[in-house]
Scaffold this motif. Structure first.
Motif, PDB file in Angstrom:
ATOM      1  N   PHE A  67      -4.175 -10.115   7.367  1.00  0.00           N
ATOM      2  CA  PHE A  67      -4.192 -11.435   7.991  1.00  0.00           C
ATOM      3  C   PHE A  67      -3.090 -11.510   9.039  1.00  0.00           C
ATOM      4  O   PHE A  67      -2.150 -10.719   9.025  1.00  0.00           O
ATOM      5  CB  PHE A  67      -4.024 -12.538   6.937  1.00  0.00           C
ATOM      6  N   LEU A  68      -3.193 -12.496   9.908  1.00  0.00           N
ATOM      7  CA  LEU A  68      -2.264 -12.588  11.027  1.00  0.00           C
ATOM      8  C   LEU A  68      -0.844 -12.922  10.593  1.00  0.00           C
ATOM      9  O   LEU A  68       0.110 -12.288  11.019  1.00  0.00           O
ATOM     10  CB  LEU A  68      -2.776 -13.628  12.026  1.00  0.00           C
ATOM     11  N   SER A  69      -0.677 -13.899   9.711  1.00  0.00           N
ATOM     12  CA  SER A  69       0.684 -14.323   9.381  1.00  0.00           C
ATOM     13  C   SER A  69       0.964 -14.394   7.881  1.00  0.00           C
ATOM     14  O   SER A  69       1.996 -14.886   7.475  1.00  0.00           O
ATOM     15  CB  SER A  69       0.972 -15.685  10.020  1.00  0.00           C
ATOM     16  N   GLU A  70       0.039 -13.923   7.081  1.00  0.00           N
ATOM     17  CA  GLU A  70       0.213 -13.992   5.631  1.00  0.00           C
ATOM     18  C   GLU A  70       0.196 -12.586   5.040  1.00  0.00           C
ATOM     19  O   GLU A  70      -0.715 -11.801   5.304  1.00  0.00           O
ATOM     20  CB  GLU A  70      -0.931 -14.822   5.031  1.00  0.00           C
ATOM     21  N   GLU A  71       1.222 -12.249   4.257  1.00  0.00           N
ATOM     22  CA  GLU A  71       1.268 -10.945   3.611  1.00  0.00           C
ATOM     23  C   GLU A  71       0.308 -10.917   2.427  1.00  0.00           C
ATOM     24  O   GLU A  71       0.164 -11.917   1.722  1.00  0.00           O
ATOM     25  CB  GLU A  71       2.686 -10.629   3.115  1.00  0.00           C
ATOM     26  N   THR A  72      -0.329  -9.752   2.231  1.00  0.00           N
ATOM     27  CA  THR A  72      -1.205  -9.576   1.071  1.00  0.00           C
ATOM     28  C   THR A  72      -0.847  -8.259   0.375  1.00  0.00           C
ATOM     29  O   THR A  72      -0.162  -7.406   0.951  1.00  0.00           O
ATOM     30  CB  THR A  72      -2.693  -9.520   1.473  1.00  0.00           C
ATOM     31  N   ASP A  73      -1.356  -8.088  -0.834  1.00  0.00           N
ATOM     32  CA  ASP A  73      -1.165  -6.832  -1.566  1.00  0.00           C
ATOM     33  C   ASP A  73      -1.902  -5.678  -0.903  1.00  0.00           C
ATOM     34  O   ASP A  73      -1.630  -4.515  -1.189  1.00  0.00           O
ATOM     35  CB  ASP A  73      -1.661  -6.967  -3.011  1.00  0.00           C
ATOM     36  N   PHE A  74      -2.848  -5.986  -0.013  1.00  0.00           N
ATOM     37  CA  PHE A  74      -3.648  -4.954   0.643  1.00  0.00           C
ATOM     38  C   PHE A  74      -3.061  -4.479   1.972  1.00  0.00           C
ATOM     39  O   PHE A  74      -3.558  -3.508   2.538  1.00  0.00           O
ATOM     40  CB  PHE A  74      -5.081  -5.455   0.880  1.00  0.00           C
ATOM     41  N   ASP A  75      -2.055  -5.142   2.498  1.00  0.00           N
ATOM     42  CA  ASP A  75      -1.467  -4.726   3.782  1.00  0.00           C
ATOM     43  C   ASP A  75      -1.042  -3.264   3.716  1.00  0.00           C
ATOM     44  O   ASP A  75      -0.561  -2.789   2.691  1.00  0.00           O
ATOM     45  CB  ASP A  75      -0.260  -5.598   4.134  1.00  0.00           C
ATOM     46  N   LEU A  76      -1.234  -2.552   4.823  1.00  0.00           N
ATOM     47  CA  LEU A  76      -0.969  -1.120   4.854  1.00  0.00           C
ATOM     48  C   LEU A  76       0.503  -0.798   5.083  1.00  0.00           C
ATOM     49  O   LEU A  76       1.195  -1.496   5.822  1.00  0.00           O
ATOM     50  CB  LEU A  76      -1.806  -0.452   5.950  1.00  0.00           C
ATOM     51  N   HIS A  77       0.941   0.267   4.428  1.00  0.00           N
ATOM     52  CA  HIS A  77       2.280   0.822   4.600  1.00  0.00           C
ATOM     53  C   HIS A  77       2.140   2.329   4.685  1.00  0.00           C
ATOM     54  O   HIS A  77       1.088   2.887   4.381  1.00  0.00           O
ATOM     55  CB  HIS A  77       3.190   0.449   3.428  1.00  0.00           C
ATOM     56  N   ILE A  78       3.211   2.992   5.056  1.00  0.00           N
ATOM     57  CA  ILE A  78       3.224   4.446   5.145  1.00  0.00           C
ATOM     58  C   ILE A  78       4.295   4.969   4.202  1.00  0.00           C
ATOM     59  O   ILE A  78       5.378   4.391   4.104  1.00  0.00           O
ATOM     60  CB  ILE A  78       3.499   4.907   6.596  1.00  0.00           C
ATOM     61  N   GLU A  79       3.985   6.061   3.535  1.00  0.00           N
ATOM     62  CA  GLU A  79       4.973   6.755   2.717  1.00  0.00           C
ATOM     63  C   GLU A  79       5.172   8.136   3.326  1.00  0.00           C
ATOM     64  O   GLU A  79       4.196   8.868   3.553  1.00  0.00           O
ATOM     65  CB  GLU A  79       4.527   6.863   1.261  1.00  0.00           C
TER      66      GLU A  79
END
Length: 179
Positions: free
Chosen positions: A79-91
């Protein structure tokens, strides 16, 4: 066999593309730690649906063993301004080990040098004298003290013949994302 440890960094589109093309070691995960597999970075959609568009399509492993399809913006956010558990990150792999309390064992090959201006070299540990100085065998069989000592490993071997310190090496490895 050494176990690679990872550190989580914010999503970066260029780095994600390199990871997916296997140019760089790393993995894509969600904020909650689920594995993500990016299918494409250039999804086409009408401009009026999502602004900015959600061009990234990824399959997310759920706890049941299935994969769910989700779309993301170039920032890795769903989403544009709301964080979710699905937002992508890199390890990315981290190579740092704390060697501040390193004590070599008899006959152990180590990286040694006397000060920051000297080149790193390999010497074999002999013993620690009564003054607490670590002594190493030189090429002629004499024992000499060194003040800077690291264990010899796949990672530290990259310091041989350089004046870099260990922290500079780790920073370079973390930035490059390569072994």
């Amino acid at each position: 066999m050494t176990r690679t440890t990872y550190k989580r960094v914010p999503f970066n589109l260029a780095l994600a593309k390199k990871i997916m093309s296997k140019e760089v070691k790393g993995r894509i995960v969600t904020r909650s730690g689920w594995k993500a597999r990016i299918i494409c970075f250039d999804r086409k959609e009408r401009k009026d649906i999502f602004e900015p568009p959600r061009n990234i399509i990824a399959l997310i492993d759920n706890k049941g063993g299935d994969e769910e399809v989700h779309s993301f913006r170039d920032t890795g956010m769903m989403f544009l301004s709301e964080e979710t558990d699905f937002d992508l990150h890199i390890e990315v792999p981290t190579y740092y080990r704390d060697y501040s309390n390193f004590v070599p064992q008899k006959w152990q090959p180590c990286l040694v040098r006397d000060n920051e201006n000297h080149l790193w070299g390999i010497q074999v540990y002999s013993h620690t004298d009564c003054q607490g100085k670590m002594l190493f065998y030189n090429d002629e069989g004499y024992v000499i003290p060194y003040t800077k000592v690291l264990p010899l490993s796949k990672v530290t071997a990259r310091l041989i013949g350089t004046t870099k310190n260990y922290e500079q090496l780790i920073q370079e490895l973390d930035e490059n994302g390569k072994d």
